[in-house]
Design an enzyme around this catalytic site. Sequence first.
Site, mmCIF file in Angstrom:
data_model
loop_
_atom_site.group_PDB
_atom_site.id
_atom_site.type_symbol
_atom_site.label_atom_id
_atom_site.label_comp_id
_atom_site.label_asym_id
_atom_site.label_seq_id
_atom_site.Cartn_x
_atom_site.Cartn_y
_atom_site.Cartn_z
ATOM 1 C CE LYS A 9 -16.324 12.683 17.558
ATOM 2 N NZ LYS A 9 -17.102 11.593 18.052
ATOM 3 C CG ASP B 118 -12.580 12.818 20.338
ATOM 4 O OD1 ASP B 118 -11.822 13.419 21.119
ATOM 5 O OD2 ASP B 118 -13.791 12.633 20.555
#
Length: 313
Positions: free
Chosen positions: A12, A145
């Site tokens: 990401k 995350d």
Amino acid sequence: MSRGLQTIAPSKVNVCLLLGPTRADGRHELVTVFQALDLADDVHLLETLDVRDDEVVCDPPVEGENLALRAIRAFRAATGWNGPPVRVTITKRIPVAGGMAGGSSDAAATLRLLATHAAPHLGRTGRTVPDADDLRAIAATLGADVPALVEPGRWLGTAAGERVERLPLLPDGRTAYVVVTSPTGLSTPDVFREADRLGLPRSSSQLALGGRDVRARAGDLPRVLCVNELEPAALSLRPDLRDTLAALRAAGAEVAMVSGSGPTCVGLYDNPGRARQAAPVLAERFGAEHVRLAGALPREQVAALELPRVAGA
Ligand code: ATP
């Protein structure tokens, strides 16, 4: 009986990261937009009686306890699943300690695979088969995350990043990303500490104000909101990254930013052709092994990684 399952663990980038104050648990509050990229590890899960305990093997190896192994333990503890040991094999492509959530995505991918693998056993023993929200709750215990990577796509993260809301996907190919990795990693806790030392975090009210703006425009974020408020801290610890950002800009990136806590830098290009031209120029300067051309994870793959919805949910 042994059977194997496999998936990808996409990296990401935080295309926006607003930094807020430290919470009681020591984590910082954030408002962030996670965008999954098509630069991904491969993750394979095999039930095996060859080993006495769950096992995770990375190729090439990574140091320390693997986050994917912690994911298996957390899954067993949360669901009560006590099936035979599993071996998870991870082919690493995401730069390690690069601020692209490689370990977090491997852990999230492992949770996805385990949910499928353990479902028949859990069902037979009258236990609840975890749905996507259950997996995100387990994921949050592994790292802030990880929840956004349980179903990789585009997500708004608040709290310390672990409270997530799904965002609409951009059309495939809307933005191209040139990723420049660094030969040496940067520790995420060190970068947050440096941010505190520099007095970077916003107050709660300033974070809420910024967050409103990001939330309203997070679908297709305007360039002015493509900021990473951790970047000055990463640059303070690694001044050499200024050259990387300058090189990305000189090679036509509309936005050049440090990815998450760094040291990976990423250039955003509205024009994919321009990104394709930029990559070899940057490879000449930083070494071909440090430059990757990536795109947002395509819609078809995002859909393929979504977990089955529970009827009526
Ligand atoms: P984040 O963006 O989530 O802060 P990162 O992308 O900067 O993380 P990772 O690649 O996840 O960093 O690696 C950070 C450290 O975690 C590594 O130095 C390694 O010791 C450890 N680690 C544990 N499991 C993994 C894994 N599956 N892949 C990579 N690193 C792992």
